[in-house]
Design a protein around this motif. Structure first.
Motif: not given
Length: 157
Positions: A1-12
């Motif tokens: 799971m994404i965490q605080q401080g991480q960049t959002l993944p590339s998606a459409t």
């Protein structure tokens, strides 16, 4: 799971506008902006329609007054459903985004298999994003609606 401080993944993510279908690249959509993004398991569902989306509609001006450029709602639905739900709820200030194939939701690690409710859906959550980086992430426990509300996000801003 994404965490605080991480960049959002590339998606459409899709959005049906009055000018037709727009496919937003997350890298561009969230660049150089402060964004509140909240996710619901499904458009037109009870908690989503009675509480989650309406809270952001009511508090949109107060949220934007805290320097937020975009308030966006995302769901594993198609763009036609998201547009219709936004119109039915008078969500003029909310960007209604479709993650039709759940690729964004899966890349975040926030998917859940609901079986007969529609298969893969998003967990209920809200996040504050600054220039594509997650600054705050509030994920709900199953069948709960507390930490991802508009009131909770406004208090965090």
């Amino acid at each position: 799971m994404i965490q605080q401080g991480q960049t959002l993944p590339s998606a459409t993510l899709g959005q049906l506008t009055t000018d037709g279908m727009v496919n937003h690249q997350t890298d561009e959509l969230f660049a150089n902006k402060k964004v509140v993004l909240f996710a619901v398991p499904g458009a037109f569902t009870p908690t989503c329609s009675a509480s989650h989306l309406p809270g952001f509609i009511v508090l949109a001006d107060q949220i934007k007054a805290k320097g937020v450029d975009i308030i966006a709602c995302v769901s594993v639905n198609d763009a036609f459903v998201m547009k219709a739900w936004g119109e039915a709820q008078n969500a003029c200030e909310i960007m209604m985004l479709a993650d039709g194939d759940a690729s964004f939701t899966k890349a975040l690690g926030l998917e859940m298999d609901t079986a007969t409710f529609g298969g893969i859906r998003s967990k209920r959550y809200a996040m504050i994003i600054e220039n594509g980086v997650v600054k705050q992430l509030n994920v709900e426990a199953p069948k709960q609606f507390e930490v991802s509300s508009a009131e909770a996000i406004l208090a965090s801003l």
